[in-house]
Design an enzyme around this catalytic site. Structure first.
Site, PDB file in Angstrom:
ATOM      1  N   SER A  64       0.836  -1.202   0.000  1.00 46.86           N
ATOM      2  CA  SER A  64       0.000   0.000   0.000  1.00 46.86           C
ATOM      3  C   SER A  64       0.866   1.245   0.000  1.00 46.86           C
ATOM      4  O   SER A  64       1.972   1.250   0.506  1.00 46.86           O
ATOM      5  CB  SER A  64      -0.897  -0.006   1.228  1.00 46.86           C
ATOM      6  OG  SER A  64      -0.442   0.937   2.178  1.00 46.86           O
ATOM      7  N   LYS A  65       0.329   2.287  -0.598  1.00 46.40           N
ATOM      8  CA  LYS A  65       1.130   3.486  -0.782  1.00 46.40           C
ATOM      9  C   LYS A  65       1.077   4.425   0.426  1.00 46.40           C
ATOM     10  O   LYS A  65       1.713   5.472   0.422  1.00 46.40           O
ATOM     11  CB  LYS A  65       0.658   4.233  -2.031  1.00 46.40           C
ATOM     12  CG  LYS A  65       1.162   3.605  -3.319  1.00 46.40           C
ATOM     13  CD  LYS A  65       1.509   4.707  -4.319  1.00 46.40           C
ATOM     14  CE  LYS A  65       2.382   4.274  -5.459  1.00 46.40           C
ATOM     15  NZ  LYS A  65       2.135   2.962  -6.019  1.00 46.40           N
ATOM     16  N   ARG A  66       0.300   4.075   1.456  1.00 43.92           N
ATOM     17  CA  ARG A  66       0.212   4.993   2.588  1.00 43.92           C
ATOM     18  C   ARG A  66       1.596   5.185   3.189  1.00 43.92           C
ATOM     19  O   ARG A  66       2.295   4.204   3.484  1.00 43.92           O
ATOM     20  CB  ARG A  66      -0.755   4.466   3.638  1.00 43.92           C
ATOM     21  CG  ARG A  66      -2.170   4.942   3.383  1.00 43.92           C
ATOM     22  CD  ARG A  66      -3.095   4.378   4.391  1.00 43.92           C
ATOM     23  NE  ARG A  66      -2.942   2.928   4.424  1.00 43.92           N
ATOM     24  CZ  ARG A  66      -3.379   2.147   5.379  1.00 43.92           C
ATOM     25  NH1 ARG A  66      -3.997   2.683   6.400  1.00 43.92           N
ATOM     26  NH2 ARG A  66      -3.217   0.843   5.347  1.00 43.92           N
TER      27      ARG A  66
END
Ligand code: GLU
Length: 507
Positions: free
Chosen positions: A278-280
């Site tokens: 995930s890009k968080r």
């Protein structure tokens, strides 16, 4: 012309080099923060260099001015420092915030190297291996749209390759905007990836890559090849997303007559459901993991053994062991799943190894209290059995620092009555008050004293230890009464027992 370049031995020399100085590099673009996947590549670079007496280099690829983020370079370099990762050459962040460079092959920041690249591009143009292209953005967009509509892979149609030299000279003299493209030859290229083995490409699928952009800057592909050459890089380790760039870079090496490095494309890091991580930011940045209270050594151990395990029966490795055991050819080809439960477990193991002073120092930034005394240090030592991360400590040590309110019925053991709880506490109070200061220096002495009292009186452990523990901790679930006594010391322990006694006496 057929370009087949099979580096037959690169797989073996990549991990057990002979007669070759290993020089590895990480070449991040300063677009924000250090990605956890970048750290994995950094570690592999570091191990390869350190196990062979070679060098590990940090080079900053900041030629794409549009993607620059202010402060990103400083953040990246400070992450190296926080992790205690040393490199031999590259930019170094000073305590005053300035950046200096170390190493003989600099500058190591590409925006300071712009003059270096152009002559190589000119040489390729002169040799007919690259060409000037005046196509406007609109023309390229129309071309791509038409190709896509015709279900073709978008690719430059070589419109400007057909221009006469005279016309090119005239348009350049008139100041028309242009780029320089490399002319991809026909045929195939192949390379022996040190992790994946031989990878082949048909050059018919490869675009005539821009090597000098319209702003005059070298593109990534040209700059990376020239810099790896000038900085004598022997092994290029990078994420697998760069595999498709490799044929262009192989062709450039070939055109310029440069020796190819060994390439190793490190697999992606995946979420547990095997989707791309995930890009968080908090989940992918190394800084995010430090802020969540993971220790640098735990992060390094975890990320270095993600998709690479030197032995089947060991999980915890010192950095020295990893340097010794690392073997590029044993890195798994498949994506590596980011299992944070394992990271938690590993961090717990690393917390357990810290000395009292190291633990206090590591936990300090995570504590709200500014009090830094023996009680806080002892509370950390006791509570580390019950935490995985440094950010969990603050809540855990609160009950030792401040006496807390609790319902009186939790003082009563399930097999006993309120009267018995009161009786036991009244009886043990003078025992605790009478213990020597020496007894409070060691938990085992406290345990021995309390247990001796219980034995002598012929009492049940639960009748005494339950109300004593709750009186000291104020909680139904907590550390043992001996741990609580040791953390609190005599005075605070007696005060808490008194409080519990009056609590039980009240209606
Ligand atoms: N500058 C590229 C990046 O940001 C590096 C690619 C390479 O290592 O060749 O990841």
């Amino acid at each position: 012309m057929l370009f087949v370049m099979l580096l037959k031995n690169s797989r073996s020399i990549s991990s057990k080099p002979r007669n070759m100085t290993i020089r590895t590099r990480i070449a991040p673009s300063p677009t924000g923060y250090m990605h956890i996947g970048t750290l994995r590549t950094v570690m592999f670079d570091y191990f390869l260099a350190r196990q062979s007496g070679g060098q590990f280099i940090v080079r900053i690829e900041d030629t794409d001015q549009a993607r620059l983020v202010p402060g990103a370079l400083e953040s990246l370099l400070s992450t190296f420092q926080k992790l205690g990762l040393d490199y031999d050459e590259g930019p170094v962040l000073q305590p005053d915030g300035t950046i200096v460079e170390k190493g003989d092959y600099g500058p190591y920041v590409q925006s300071k190297r712009l003059d270096i690249y152009r002559p190589y591009a000119d040489k390729l143009v002169a040799a007919g291996q690259a060409y000037v292209c005046f196509c406007t953005r609109e023309r390229l967009e129309d071309m791509r749209a038409a190709q896509t509509a015709a279900k073709q892979t978008p690719k430059y149609d070589r419109h400007c390759l057909r221009l006469e030299a005279e016309e090119v000279a005239k348009r350049l003299a008139a100041g028309e905007g242009y780029v320089i493209r490399m002319r991809i030859p026909d045929g195939e290229v192949a390379f022996d990836d040190a992790i994946r083995g031989v990878i082949k490409f048909n050059l018919a699928d490869v675009d005539d890559q821009v090597i000098i952009k319209s702003d005059g800057f070298a593109s990534y592909h040209l700059a990376v090849v020239i810099d790896d050459h000038l900085m004598k890089i022997s092994h290029v380790l990078r994420g697998e997303e760069w595999i498709s760039s490799t044929p262009k870079q192989i062709v450039l090496h070939n055109m310029l007559g440069l020796q190819m490095p060994v390439y190793a494309h490190v697999p992606l890091i995946l979420n547990p459901d095997r989707t791309k991580l995930s890009k968080r930011k908090g989940d992918v940045s190394v800084e995010g993991y430090l802020t969540k209270g993971y220790l640098p050594e735990a992060i390094i151990n975890f990320i270095s053994t993600l998709g690479f395990n030197p032995t089947s029966d060991q999980e915890i490795f010192t950095r020295e062991e990893l340097v010794r055991l690392f073997d590029l050819s044993k890195v798994n080809k498949g994506g590596a799943v980011m299992n944070t439960e394992k990271l938690d477990w590993m961090n717990h193991q690393y917390l357990a190894k810290l000395s009292a002073n190291e633990l206090a120092q590591a936990a300090r930034p995570f504590l709200k209290t500014t009090v830094d005394n023996e009680l806080v240090h002892r509370a950390l030592l006791v509570e580390r059995q019950r935490v995985n991360r440094l950010d969990e400590f603050d809540e855990k040590i609160q009950p030792y620092l401040f006496s807390i309110e609790y319902p009186k019925d939790i003082l009563v053991w399930k097999k006993a009555s309120p009267e018995d709880a009161l009786q036991q506490l009244e009886n043990i109070r003078p025992v605790i008050a009478g213990l020597s200061d020496d007894a409070f220096t060691q938990m085992s002495l406290l345990e021995a004293a309390v247990k001796e009292y219980i034995g002598n009186q012929g009492l049940q452990n639960g009748n005494v230890l339950w109300p004593l523990r709750v009186a000291l901790s104020g909680a139904e679930k907590s550390a043992s009464p001996f741990e609580c006594l040791w953390v609190l010391g005599k005075e605070a322990s007696v005060t808490r027992i008194d409080k519990a006694i009056s609590c039980l006496k009240s209606i």
